[in-house]
Each structure stands twice: as C-alpha cells, then as structure tokens.
Enzyme design. Sequence first.
Site, PDB file in Angstrom:
ATOM      1  N   ASN A   1       0.860  -1.180   0.000  1.00  0.00           N
ATOM      2  CA  ASN A   1       0.000   0.000   0.000  1.00  0.00           C
ATOM      3  C   ASN A   1       0.898   1.232   0.000  1.00  0.00           C
ATOM      4  O   ASN A   1       1.330   1.712   1.045  1.00  0.00           O
ATOM      5  CB  ASN A   1      -0.919  -0.013   1.217  1.00  0.00           C
ATOM      6  CG  ASN A   1      -1.948  -1.126   1.146  1.00  0.00           C
ATOM      7  OD1 ASN A   1      -2.945  -1.015   0.435  1.00  0.00           O
ATOM      8  ND2 ASN A   1      -1.694  -2.219   1.863  1.00  0.00           N
ATOM      9  N   GLU A   2       1.190   1.726  -1.173  1.00  0.00           N
ATOM     10  CA  GLU A   2       2.120   2.833  -1.355  1.00  0.00           C
ATOM     11  C   GLU A   2       1.444   4.165  -1.035  1.00  0.00           C
ATOM     12  O   GLU A   2       0.222   4.227  -0.844  1.00  0.00           O
ATOM     13  CB  GLU A   2       2.634   2.841  -2.803  1.00  0.00           C
ATOM     14  CG  GLU A   2       3.395   1.588  -3.215  1.00  0.00           C
ATOM     15  CD  GLU A   2       4.815   1.541  -2.658  1.00  0.00           C
ATOM     16  OE1 GLU A   2       5.119   2.302  -1.709  1.00  0.00           O
ATOM     17  OE2 GLU A   2       5.620   0.752  -3.168  1.00  0.00           O
ATOM     18  N   PRO A   3       2.245   5.260  -0.941  1.00  0.00           N
ATOM     19  CA  PRO A   3       1.653   6.578  -0.723  1.00  0.00           C
ATOM     20  C   PRO A   3       0.505   6.853  -1.691  1.00  0.00           C
ATOM     21  O   PRO A   3       0.609   6.581  -2.895  1.00  0.00           O
ATOM     22  CB  PRO A   3       2.833   7.521  -0.966  1.00  0.00           C
ATOM     23  CG  PRO A   3       4.024   6.722  -0.540  1.00  0.00           C
ATOM     24  CD  PRO A   3       3.725   5.322  -0.975  1.00  0.00           C
TER      25      PRO A   3
ATOM     26  N   SER B   1      -2.519   5.505  -1.007  1.00  0.00           N
ATOM     27  CA  SER B   1      -3.515   4.463  -0.743  1.00  0.00           C
ATOM     28  C   SER B   1      -4.604   4.983   0.185  1.00  0.00           C
ATOM     29  O   SER B   1      -4.344   5.780   1.092  1.00  0.00           O
ATOM     30  CB  SER B   1      -2.841   3.241  -0.112  1.00  0.00           C
ATOM     31  OG  SER B   1      -1.921   2.642  -1.003  1.00  0.00           O
TER      32      SER B   1
ATOM     33  N   THR C   1      10.477   2.043  -3.538  1.00  0.00           N
ATOM     34  CA  THR C   1      10.274   0.628  -3.238  1.00  0.00           C
ATOM     35  C   THR C   1      11.010  -0.240  -4.243  1.00  0.00           C
ATOM     36  O   THR C   1      11.652  -1.239  -3.877  1.00  0.00           O
ATOM     37  CB  THR C   1       8.772   0.298  -3.256  1.00  0.00           C
ATOM     38  OG1 THR C   1       8.107   1.077  -2.257  1.00  0.00           O
ATOM     39  CG2 THR C   1       8.521  -1.172  -3.002  1.00  0.00           C
TER      40      THR C   1
END
Length: 647
Positions: free
Chosen positions: A170-172, A174, A189
């Site tokens: 869940n990346e920035p 999300s 990432t």
Amino acid sequence: MQNVTLPIMTRLNLLEETRFEKLPVTVYRDKETAAIEVAARIAALIKRKQQRGERAVLGLATGATPVGVYEELVRLYREEGLSFRNVVTFNLDEYYPMQPTSAQSYVTFMHENLFDHIDIERENVHIPDGTLAPEEVAAFCLNYERQIAECGGLDLQLLGIGRTGHVGFNEPGSAPNSGTRLVTLDDLTRRDASRDFGGKEYVPRKAITMGIGTIFQAREIVLLAWSGKKAPIIKKAVEGEVSSEVPATYLQLAENVEFIVDEEAAAELTRFDKPWLVKDCVWDEQLIKKAVIWLSNTLGKPILKLTDEDYNSNGMAQLATEQGPAYAINIRIFNKLQHTITGWPGGKPGADDSQRPERALPATKRVVIFSPHPDDDVISMGGTFIRLIDQGHDVHVAYQTSGNTAVWDDDVLRYMEFAIDFAASLGKEASQLQAVYDESRHFIQQKQTNQVDTEAIRNVKGFIRKSEAIAGARYAGLADDHIHFQALPFYESGKTSKNSVTDKDIELTMALLQQVQPQQVFVAGDFADPNGTHVVCFNIVNEALRRLRKTESWVEACWMWMYRGAWHEFKPYEIEMAVPLSPQEVIRKRNAIFKHQSQKDTPVFPGDDAREFWVRAEHRNRETAQQYDRLGMANYEAMEAFVRWHF
C-alpha cells in the site's frame, strides 16, 4: 499505600515519555530478542485456537524483517512440538507479474523460510497469484477477500514497513478503506528491491496487495521494524500526522495495533532522540552536546548566542538549572566541537595533543584504510587519505572485496574486446580470448534476472574494479606495494546475497594487520543496513583486532576510526574528528573518485540517491562544514568526519 502508588506513577511516567507517540510501541534490545517474543505470541495464539478446536488465521509478511520470527516458529515446531495443522495463512502481497518458482517470488520466500519446514496443510496456504492474466486480477482480489472472511477473518496480521511508509504494498496515496487490489510500486520501493532482482529495471512495476481496509479488519496487528535504516519512517508512522503520503500512519486509527521494533529502529522517536522534551534526564556530556546542538539548530542561533531563556523555553530548563548558566554550558560545548577540528588526521607532530582528536606521537604513523568496496576509500575519506600521505604517514589501503557484482555487463564485453585487440596488436594468438568473449557475449544475451555470472565474467568485473582502485590509490600518492586486495571469501558468491563470514575472512584480515602493525586503522562505520557489506566488513576488522589484542602488544597503540559511506554522515554531536578540506583538496578528492569509471554516471546499485557518487560525497562534506559554520565554528569549504571505535 506504597504498593498502589508506585505502579500508577510508573504508568504516568511512561505516558509522559511516550506522549508524542500515537500508537503503542514496544522496543527490544535487538531484533533477535524481538523475533523470539513475536513468535511466542503467535505460538500462544495457535495453541489457544487448538484447545478450542478452532483455526488460527494468520496474515503473513515477507522480506528480511520477519525472517527471524519464521526461524523461531520453525524451531518451536521442530524442538517443542508446535503444530500448524490448524493454521490458515494469507500473505500480504506478491509482485505482478511473477512466477511462483522465481527466486524473487514471495511463494518461494514463504516456502524457503517457513512452509517447507512445518506441518501446515498446503490447502491452508494463500498467497496472491502473480501469474494471472490482467483481466483475471480483479476477480482474484475479490475472492481473496471472500476467502479471508469465510475463515472468520484474520486473527493476527504481521506487517513490515517500507521506507515510503508502505505496509504490504500500500504505497503513498492508498486509501484507508482500500481492499486487495493491483497497485503500482513506488520508485523508492523498486530501488530498495533492486539488489534482489539484479537491478531496478528488473523489478516489477506492479504488485497485488491486501488493502489498508483489509489489514484493519485483523483482530490483532503487529508491525515489525529493525535497524537504523527504518528509524526515520518509524518516527513518521508513530509520531506524524495521519496522511495518505505515509500509509503506515493509518495504523494510528486502529485499536488493536502494536509496533515492535529494535533499539536502532526506535532511535528517532522523541523519547530516545530528544529525551529532554519528555522527561528529566541524566545529563552526561554526550547528551548535553546533542541537546545544545539541537537547540542551536532549532533556533538558528550559534551556540555561543544561546540564552537561559532559550533553554527554559525548549525543554532544557533542567539542564540550565543543574549545570548552568547557559553561557557556561555553551562555552564548554563550543570548545568540545572546536577540538574535533584538525588538519592533522594522523596527529600533529610536536603539538600538545591533550585537546586534539589524535595523538602527536609517533610523528609518522603506520595507517591501514580498510575499504569494503574498491571505491569506498576515496568516496568516503578521499581528502583525509590524500592528507595522510601528504603529511608523510606510512599509509596502506586494503580493498576488502572485489566489488565484482557492481559492474555493468556491457563493460565486460568492452574490456574483453580491448584485450583481444591488444593481443592482436602484439602479434599474439587471440583465439582463446575470442572464444571466451563469444561465450560471454552469448551468456549475457541470454542472462536471466540475478543469474550468477560465469567465472570469466566475474573475473573481468573484478579486474575492472581492481584496476580502477589502483588508479585511485596511485592518484592519492600511494605506492603499489601499499595497495592490498583481500577478496574476502564471504563476498565471492557471485550473487548479491553473500556467504556467511568464516574464520578465513578474519584470518586474512589478521595477517594483513600483523604485517603492517598500524597505529591507525580506518573502517567503514555504516550500520544502518545490518545486511550490508559495510557492516560485515567492519565486523571482520573489529574481530581481527580483538583476537590480535590477546597476543600482540602493538594492538594497544592502535586506534580505530570509523568513516561513513556515500549516503549518510555522522551527526554533529557524534563526530570526534573533523578534517577540513580546502577547495583544491575537494578537487583532488573528486579526481580520485573519477578513476572509478565503472561507478560513474549510473552505478549498478545506486541506492536511493540517483546522483553520482562524487556529487553525493561533495554535498555531504560541504554540508558537514556548513553545520559547523552554523554552530559558530570556522567556515570551511568541506569536512570529512570520523568517530573513534573502541574495540
């Protein structure tokens, strides 16, 4: 009455210490201790469920962080009879696309680290499918959620945390109510994963991940983090405002969450980093130095201009009361910082050395600079390296590893072509060279991600790094017989993952140290990444000196200084020796770095900084000088910083 009051006061004190923290954080001495405790918690959950005839539903994470937990669970199965037959698992995520047999697959990871070693039923194992056709992904994700619900939901969700603040993938950006879905990976990432894949370009751009909303439904959430590399993001996740830019901050809204970290990962939390803001302190000199420098930087005032009011208004009233007035403290800390600055890193002959970082005698010192990779010496302390030679010290450099995994394949072919042409120009038979070249070119064209190079290719890559290191050391002024290539065995796996350190690595280092018998040793002191080559090489030197100390009298007079690599510098309060560089010396250092042509422009493993190494080094050295200037010291062009290690 006393028995009742003490626990209450203890709880109040803890609440005061953790008042900046917006969720529970438990700090353990080291990751090994923490992993054992987490595994025990999971084992207890499994046993409770077994006693009730129920299934234990676990959400599992991958990556280096939970490996210790899985190792302990395997031990509990093998040695204490813990059964996993009633356990159902759902993994957080998987790269997409990804074959389950790939070395980088989380299917491979989970089987190698856990499932192949316990009695879990294979039908109870669930991992997102990286082989799906694009049109099948959405339905798979909905079914994944349905399967979790049908099992009664997750009893415990194990999490790691990425440097972007991602949990799962869940990346920035999300959403807090997001479910299992296909996501695009953040560039940071992918950079962090580049070593596993043999380069960022081979890291998948997408992944299937459980969503934040899915994670929130777990009855218990445990997030793990180890090492100083995770300290900045742990501070943001624990003390920062809830934001989609740092998805882990959403966990502040959960009622059933706990962060479990080691001391290094907790180091930037306020209660450890700036304890004077949350409690009364035991003020030793190091803490006073740290606090005064912080106050100076916070207020933008040189140290000697800080006032009692500044202390009182910024959480340092206790210090001013106990050891003040402020001006007396300022003078003391200013002098301590001033005394770290020296243009004589090997000691100044004939000078009073009582306030200097290095000894005056012997006037000419034997020095060994240990360089983990073939360019760390000039990148990290090139100016000091040159200064030591210019000032007449007997300097040796030891390149601990070949660095042969960090050369582009194209460079190998280029150098082989040069060798063939050179042989032909001398009228030499080059058919054998041509055959090796043809074989290598074919191998490179067919090469799979992270595939181990042939011996010939590894050799050429090592020769490239070796020739560059020789050129850099010669430029610094070193004689050829003072340049040592150790090629320590732990590194020579041909892969980005290295072998374990053995006595052979330590014995080779002991032999070199015994040969030179130095009064000064310089080593890379980068501890932020516990799996990195720098910390492994540091530990080898430290252990070699520790063993030699038992039998060799010269070791008592040997001081070990740590330098930092191309990514981070020591903090001002940590620095014990600061070597100023003139503008001309900065240029000389830059030219020494330029000798490492294979690492110029875009190195194979650039880390999370896209700039060239020489640019990073100059920026770091100038920033150190500017920090000293802001604190009220002399304004130098640049500075290289060192901390003494007592082995």
